[in-house]
Structure formats: C-alpha cells, structure tokens
Motif scaffolding. Sequence first.
Motif, PDB file in Angstrom:
ATOM      1  N   PHE A  60      45.370  44.514  41.704  1.00  0.00           N
ATOM      2  CA  PHE A  60      46.378  43.610  42.255  1.00  0.00           C
ATOM      3  C   PHE A  60      47.773  44.217  42.125  1.00  0.00           C
ATOM      4  O   PHE A  60      48.638  43.967  42.950  1.00  0.00           O
ATOM      5  CB  PHE A  60      46.351  42.257  41.532  1.00  0.00           C
ATOM      6  CG  PHE A  60      45.130  41.445  41.827  1.00  0.00           C
ATOM      7  CD1 PHE A  60      44.847  41.066  43.129  1.00  0.00           C
ATOM      8  CD2 PHE A  60      44.268  41.067  40.825  1.00  0.00           C
ATOM      9  CE1 PHE A  60      43.714  40.314  43.408  1.00  0.00           C
ATOM     10  CE2 PHE A  60      43.140  40.322  41.099  1.00  0.00           C
ATOM     11  CZ  PHE A  60      42.853  39.946  42.400  1.00  0.00           C
ATOM     12  N   GLU A  63      47.916  47.505  44.690  1.00  0.00           N
ATOM     13  CA  GLU A  63      47.996  47.212  46.127  1.00  0.00           C
ATOM     14  C   GLU A  63      49.284  46.464  46.444  1.00  0.00           C
ATOM     15  O   GLU A  63      49.594  45.482  45.769  1.00  0.00           O
ATOM     16  CB  GLU A  63      46.823  46.295  46.521  1.00  0.00           C
ATOM     17  CG  GLU A  63      45.522  47.013  46.717  1.00  0.00           C
ATOM     18  CD  GLU A  63      45.442  47.676  48.090  1.00  0.00           C
ATOM     19  OE1 GLU A  63      46.112  47.195  49.005  1.00  0.00           O
ATOM     20  OE2 GLU A  63      44.702  48.672  48.192  1.00  0.00           O
ATOM     21  N   SER A  65      50.045  44.005  48.304  1.00  0.00           N
ATOM     22  CA  SER A  65      49.388  43.004  49.144  1.00  0.00           C
ATOM     23  C   SER A  65      50.374  42.232  50.011  1.00  0.00           C
ATOM     24  O   SER A  65      49.982  41.638  51.010  1.00  0.00           O
ATOM     25  CB  SER A  65      48.572  42.055  48.279  1.00  0.00           C
ATOM     26  OG  SER A  65      49.298  41.694  47.150  1.00  0.00           O
ATOM     27  N   ARG A  68      50.050  43.205  53.473  1.00  0.00           N
ATOM     28  CA  ARG A  68      48.818  42.861  54.198  1.00  0.00           C
ATOM     29  C   ARG A  68      48.718  41.376  54.484  1.00  0.00           C
ATOM     30  O   ARG A  68      48.097  40.971  55.448  1.00  0.00           O
ATOM     31  CB  ARG A  68      47.602  43.256  53.344  1.00  0.00           C
ATOM     32  CG  ARG A  68      47.291  44.725  53.344  1.00  0.00           C
ATOM     33  CD  ARG A  68      46.087  44.991  52.477  1.00  0.00           C
ATOM     34  NE  ARG A  68      44.917  44.204  52.867  1.00  0.00           N
ATOM     35  CZ  ARG A  68      43.846  44.059  52.105  1.00  0.00           C
ATOM     36  NH1 ARG A  68      43.810  44.597  50.912  1.00  0.00           N
ATOM     37  NH2 ARG A  68      42.820  43.346  52.517  1.00  0.00           N
ATOM     38  N   LEU A  69      49.285  40.590  53.587  1.00  0.00           N
ATOM     39  CA  LEU A  69      49.102  39.138  53.684  1.00  0.00           C
ATOM     40  C   LEU A  69      50.410  38.467  54.085  1.00  0.00           C
ATOM     41  O   LEU A  69      51.491  39.002  53.838  1.00  0.00           O
ATOM     42  CB  LEU A  69      48.656  38.590  52.313  1.00  0.00           C
ATOM     43  CG  LEU A  69      47.337  39.123  51.768  1.00  0.00           C
ATOM     44  CD1 LEU A  69      47.138  38.649  50.337  1.00  0.00           C
ATOM     45  CD2 LEU A  69      46.169  38.649  52.626  1.00  0.00           C
ATOM     46  N   PRO A  70      50.307  37.277  54.687  1.00  0.00           N
ATOM     47  CA  PRO A  70      51.534  36.535  54.978  1.00  0.00           C
ATOM     48  C   PRO A  70      52.302  36.253  53.679  1.00  0.00           C
ATOM     49  O   PRO A  70      51.681  36.135  52.606  1.00  0.00           O
ATOM     50  CB  PRO A  70      51.025  35.223  55.591  1.00  0.00           C
ATOM     51  CG  PRO A  70      49.632  35.501  56.012  1.00  0.00           C
ATOM     52  CD  PRO A  70      49.099  36.562  55.128  1.00  0.00           C
ATOM     53  N   LEU A  77      49.250  34.581  45.657  1.00  0.00           N
ATOM     54  CA  LEU A  77      48.388  35.566  44.993  1.00  0.00           C
ATOM     55  C   LEU A  77      49.115  36.196  43.807  1.00  0.00           C
ATOM     56  O   LEU A  77      48.566  36.286  42.696  1.00  0.00           O
ATOM     57  CB  LEU A  77      47.978  36.649  45.998  1.00  0.00           C
ATOM     58  CG  LEU A  77      47.164  37.802  45.430  1.00  0.00           C
ATOM     59  CD1 LEU A  77      45.795  37.323  44.980  1.00  0.00           C
ATOM     60  CD2 LEU A  77      46.999  38.918  46.451  1.00  0.00           C
TER      61      LEU A  77
END
Lengths: 562, 199
Positions: A60, A63, A65, A68-70, A77
């Motif tokens: 976690f 990455e 993230s 990649r994610l909204p 997250l």
Amino acid sequence: MEPEQIGYIVGGSLKENLRVRLTVPANSVQEGAFVVVESGDWLFYGLVTDLQLGATDPRFADEQSEQRLPAGLAALLHGQTLFTNLEVMPALMAERPPDPGDPRYETYWAAHKDEKPHPLPVKTIPAHHAPVRMASKGDIAEIFGDPAEKGRFIIGYTREQGHPVCLDLEKLVQRSSGVFGATGTGKSFLTRLLLAGLIQSNVAGALIFDMHNEYGPDDTSSDTNQRVPGLKGKFPGKVRLVGLGRGATVRNTPCDFQLEIAQKDIEPADIEMLTRELNLKETTPTTLAALDREFGVNWFHHFKEMKYGAKVENDEGKQVDAPDSVAFWAGGAGVNVAAAEGLHSKLGRVFNKPYIVEHPAADTIGEIVKALEAGQHVVLSFGDFETDLDYLLVANILTRRIRAAWEKKTNDFRSGKASEPKKLVIVVEEAHKLLNREMAAQTAFSTIAREMRKYYVTLLIIDQRPSQIYDEVLSQLGTRICGWLGDDLDIQAVLSGLASKDSLRGMLARLQPKEEVLLLGWGVPMPLPVRSRRYDDKFWEELLGKKLGKQDESTLLKELGF
Amino acid sequence: MPEIEIGRLLRSNTSACVVGCRVAQAGLPAFGSLVRIPLGNNYQIFGLIYDIHIEDDGLVRQLVTSERVDEEVLADNRMNRNVPVEFSVLHAGYEQDGRIWHLLPPRPPLSLDAIYACEPGEVARFTGEGRFGYFRHVLRAADVPVGELLAAHIRQTQAAQATHGREDWGQAAVQELITLLRDDYPQLMSVLGALADIV
C-alpha cells in the motif's frame, strides 16, 4: 476544555516506549510534544520521541494508488492502510481522582484526605486503545508547576500550543546545573533569563564569573546589534558589579568595587592548576612545595622578588649566584636550580598581573563573600583581563575562599552556632576550562559540583563543549538546559547519567538554534523541549511587574465591579 | 407498490440458492440486486443475485444454426422456453419477527418457494442494519466475481439509501470493505478497481 484526541495506544512497553496510532495529520504533532494518555483511573504523561510512517501492507505504501483510483476512494484507502505511529516515552503517571458526579468521589477523597495525587515515575503502561491527547495548560501546570506559584520561573513555552513551562528555582539551586549549547544557540540569553529569575525570586545568591562582560553591564547582541539590558541595570540594589584590578570599569560602567588579589592568597595548588596554561614541567610541585615550606603563605611574594640569573662577585672575584637570585635560593633549599629558574620564568605571566598585589587596598574577596552572605548577587567582570589564565586563576582563588566560608557557615549552622547559610550559585562560563579531566581534580569547582550541595553551594555551568567536562562532574548535574548541539560526543555528554538517552539524542540534534531548548535531568519532572522565553522588554515587564497606568487601573476597577 | 415475483426456487443450500424464471420475469432483477424469499411465520431470507445463467435446449440449438429466425419464433422461444433462466442467489441474511440478521438463514428455502425483488425501502432497511455484516458472505463465497458483485450492489443500494436519507452509506460501505480486505492486497485492489468505476 481538554485538547482533542490525537490517537490511541496500539502497543509498546516500558523499556521500548509506547506506540500510538495517530488519528490526526502527522504534521500536527512534533517530536518532543508533551502528550497525555488517559487509561482508566490513571493519566500517563509522556514525550513524543519519534514519528514513523507505516502501512498495513508495504505494498500500500509502495503503490501510488492515488494515481489509479479516484481521489475519494484513494483517500479512504489511505485512511485505512497508511498511518503514522508516534513513539511516546512515558515519563510520569498520576492517579486521576473521580469527578464530583462519580459515585466513588466521596470515598476517594475521604481516603485521600484532600491530598492531591502527585505524579509518580511511570511504573506501568496504559491499556490498548487508551486515548492520547496533547497536554493542556493544566496538565503542564500539574507537572511543571503553576507559573503563579512562588519560586516558579517560566523558562519557555511548549512548542505546539505555547503553554508556559516552569522551572522550580528552589530545586534548580539544590544541585549543580548546566546550560549547554553550541556557539550561537542562545546560551547567554538563556543564562541571563535564569539569573534574572534567580535574582528576582531571591532563592539563592549568585556569583557570576562574567568572562566576557556580558551579564553585569548592558551589552549589545552580537547577532542583532540590539541593546541587551544587563543585570546591574535591572537590579541596581541587588547586584554588585565587581571589576578585576584597580581602576577597572566594565563597558564604561563604574564598578561597585574592584577586586585585587593579595599575593598571600595564592597557594601552590593555584599554580599547579595552571600547568597546562603555563606549560609547567613535572618538577613544579617539588619546587612549589619547597617554596611553601620555606616562606609559608608569603611564598608567592618572595618568589616574585627573587631575581632570575642574578650574579655577584665573591671575595675571590668569581661570579656566583646573588643572594636574592632564584638559583641561590634553590641551591639552599635543595631544589633543582634549572627547575626553579624555569618555574620562575614561566610564572612571569602571573607575577605581572596588576590585580595581584602585595597589599590590596581592601579585602575585596572578603567584601564579595560579605555581599553574598547579605543576599546580594555579585557579577565579577573580567574587564580587559580576558585570557584563560586570568579566568582560571581568579575564579579558582575566589571559589576556594567562598567554599571555605560556606563550609564554615554550614558547620556553624549544624552545630547550632549560626543561622542557616544562604544558598549560593556560582556561575561558571567556559566551564570546560575549569572542569576538564585534567583540571577537575585540582580546582574547587569539581568538589562543589560533587559535594558542596550539602554546604549550600552549587554551580551553574555554561558551556559549549560539554564533552570536555569531566564526566564525574557532568553526571552530578541536576538540571540541564540544553540548546542545539551537533557533536555526537557533546550530545552523549549532556545525556550522561540520564535514562532514555537514546530517545532524547535525536531530539537534541534537531532543536532549533536560538529558539528551542531541551530541559533535562533531576531538576525537571520529565524531559521536555520548549520554545525558550525571549529576553526582551516583555520579559522584564513580566518579571519585574508593570506599573499600572491610569487606563489599566480603571479597567481593573471595572472588572472588579466598582 | 405490487410485489414483483421473479421466479421460484430450483435448489438451495444454507449459503445460496438457485431460482428459475421465465425470460419476461428476468427483465426485472439485475446482477447485484437484493432479493427476498418469504417463507411464512414472519421469516424471510434475503440474498444477492450473483449469477444469471441461461441454458440452451435442443430447439435453441436448431434455431441458432438456421439462416433467419422469425420474430414470432423468437418471441415464442423466449415466452415458452423449456429450460428456465437461472438466477444464483447468495444468502445475505434473514428477517425473523421483524428483526434483521446479517447471518446465514437457519433454514434454507424449499423448492418452488417464490422469490421477490426487494423494493428500495426494503433494500435500505436490510443494508442499513448493523455494520455491513452481510459483506462477510460475499467475501467468503467461492466462484463469485466479488469486486463486480460488490460494485453492482453498492451502486444500486447507494441510490436506495440516498432516497432514505443516508447519503454517506456508499462511503461507509467502501470503508468497511477496505477494513475487511486490508490484509488481502490483491483482493482489495481488485474490489477497489471495480468500485472505481461506480464512484
């Protein structure tokens, strides 16, 4: 209102500190923050010693993230998987009395007879998930004392919330203490603050060896070029300014009296102490012992009067040592002539000191002792005599006399012949010159640091190289107030003899120069970095009290309901 | 609002069941929808549709190979097919005497029990109870496209919850999923990948 919760306990131990999961942004807590853990009936007081980034799974953290994610999903997250842990060094714990609405209230106070619970050294740890919050003003007053109490002196403010942190001056003077910090970290200002507090509160007399003429007269700051008020100007009735040598003035300020040292006050040990400064040979003690044996207290005078290499012609027309020569005396006393002549030559620097006279105009050392006994404070300014030789010699002789005087007073007090002596603090700058490993055994200072608290005398050591100070002396220091230090050895020295030094080591190296100091040692309930108090007009107003103006008076009366 | 019957139960076990229905009925429920199986005595089972299965038969095989299929034949085949459309339903919880439990039902439904689609109010009531306990059954299920199922379910339920005053339900659901899956990185990222499409 109590400060909001910043996290909760997730683990730890007494030996390895507590771990706290932070529930607020990491930048709202700093290393050194004073935090309170509420666990059942107990409050635990601790110090943040480290902040660590963590992740439930390293992936976690690896990455990114958020790419990649909204944003909303990434934030959720991260909120669950990435976290900051605080490492908190628990220092004290105190029982939390029940609130008045609590059914146990009556029973508790009946059992404790209105005695407030005192903070104790921490002996257990809080429970899992116990809430952690920043210390409030009340918590700090509970541990460090209320600024309104007598003998409490605000030394600084907590870094995050700016709550005042006090030193207990009574406790400060009970044992020797030290102010440390690399050059330019605000030691002199801090010392001025402390001394002003000591003088104002009158908990102890102070004898200040002012090597660089900083404390007595008004000065100009070397960094800001601003006028810095001296202690003499602010406490004209309480502080005696003493200059070294006849006709001495300090920064154009006339002295209350001048210090002259009588030749008979100089003991062989005073000279031995100067071995490194004068580059004396190992034969020196033998020669000095012979001088002392032959001339007693007047040895210095006689030795000074001897002539180096003086010859006369004898009846047989031969050149022989003159009767007033060093060699003649050495021959008669069974001392190696070369050793005696060498010592005489090297002592030339001491012989020539104008403040060492055969018959001083007055017993100024006695005057200083009297002033201190009378509850006054003495600043001894070295004026133009700023060499190490002057400092070592004068400080040692004076301290020896004072030590003897206070020992006598204490013994008289203990045998019921006199009243209790007043506590005395001797302030020593550049302390490593007097208290280094070689000198410590020879000067009066190491004895004071180690034993003299029983005789009401303690030291306040000011130094930038604590690693050069004899560790036996250093470990006896009760209160340590330390500014930024870069050198590992110095940091190690300041922390010597203290628990949790590993946790505090980094904190010392990360203090903000001129702004922050770390309070350590026996004299403070727990270590704490603080934003040091400013030595400015506001400080003096707060310390000496501001005279009420007309408007202030009317406001006050209105507030009182008149 | 009239009750919408989807079909009748073909087979079941404690954790799931399969429902058969006609094509006309199959136009109503969707993948991820919440359904209920009332069993009498104030007891009904709730479940999530996780698979929709359409089997072929001999006639379909013949028609597929023919050059042209008439509209009438197509309609006839769909209305009067021999093999039903199968809905696989994952048991998510049950209601007994007015109380909702996110636990597996004590007794599975029996063959030919009728299945109904849940109305928004029922969806909001079942999913708003407790703290998303029924996610356990979804995450534990084998051969279920967990990410897709949850994304479809959350999208539909979010709308139902919003009409019942819980605008933050979706966020709380995602938060709970992250909590449940944070020790299973591949699974969590797969679920979040699916959820990313509905946020």
